[in-house]
Design a protein around this motif. Sequence first.
Motif, mmCIF file in Angstrom:
data_model
loop_
_atom_site.group_PDB
_atom_site.id
_atom_site.type_symbol
_atom_site.label_atom_id
_atom_site.label_comp_id
_atom_site.label_asym_id
_atom_site.label_seq_id
_atom_site.Cartn_x
_atom_site.Cartn_y
_atom_site.Cartn_z
ATOM 1 N N LYS A 118 44.750 85.567 16.635
ATOM 2 C CA LYS A 118 44.447 86.411 17.789
ATOM 3 C C LYS A 118 45.514 87.482 17.976
ATOM 4 C CE LYS A 118 43.543 84.471 21.725
ATOM 5 N NZ LYS A 118 43.310 83.545 22.855
ATOM 6 N N THR A 176 45.160 75.112 16.135
ATOM 7 C CA THR A 176 45.352 75.885 17.357
ATOM 8 C C THR A 176 46.411 76.958 17.139
ATOM 9 O OG1 THR A 176 44.707 73.990 18.708
ATOM 10 C CG2 THR A 176 45.927 75.744 19.814
ATOM 11 N N GLU A 221 37.080 89.505 19.958
ATOM 12 C CA GLU A 221 37.663 88.168 19.994
ATOM 13 C C GLU A 221 36.597 87.100 19.758
ATOM 14 O OE1 GLU A 221 39.806 85.551 23.371
ATOM 15 O OE2 GLU A 221 40.359 87.654 23.248
ATOM 16 N N TYR A 242 44.948 79.695 15.043
ATOM 17 C CA TYR A 242 44.017 80.483 15.852
ATOM 18 C C TYR A 242 44.779 81.457 16.745
ATOM 19 C CZ TYR A 242 40.769 81.527 19.654
ATOM 20 O OH TYR A 242 40.017 82.164 20.593
ATOM 21 N N GLU A 243 45.831 80.991 17.400
ATOM 22 C CA GLU A 243 46.624 81.857 18.274
ATOM 23 C C GLU A 243 47.303 82.968 17.475
ATOM 24 O OE1 GLU A 243 46.538 81.848 21.535
ATOM 25 O OE2 GLU A 243 45.210 80.115 21.538
#
Length: 165
Positions: free
Chosen positions: A54, A47, A67, A50-51
């Motif tokens: 982004k 997670t 995205e 992933y953040e």
Amino acid sequence: MSQVSLTYNPVEDRMLLIVSNNINHPQWWLTRHMCKKLLEMLNAELTLQYELDKIQSLYKENKKNQETSFADKHQQALHDAADRTEVHKKSTPAQPDALLTTRISLDKKPDNLVALYVYSRENHGICLDLDNNGLHIFLDMMLKVAIKGEWGLKQARPIENKLIE
């Protein structure tokens, strides 16, 4: 190069982690409690990655609607590494010298690698260096084995649901 496999042993009610290389095949018992903690750690690491991806993509690209969801990234990682995984249909019997895992930790390494350390009470240990795809594969293997063992699916499902979002 190492190969990693996870199987569920219904007699022991534990997962058996087998790390194979050309020389030996050490085996480690993972209890239900240890697996739940490891699932949480792997999910948190993925997670976070992933953040961060982004955030980096916002700075690097000016394209709109570029995205990708966490679930899409997970599925793509599993697809990209499909030739690196093997599904075990039957439980692998444990060797008499399989060690009970008492401590697990994750550590960041250079080149976007994550080191997964597994230790026994006797302080025997192994280190698995996992890239992003390796993390996804290992998490996916653990979820499948946890489901097969019918281990606290209520706690494993939020991780799986997050991947499906």
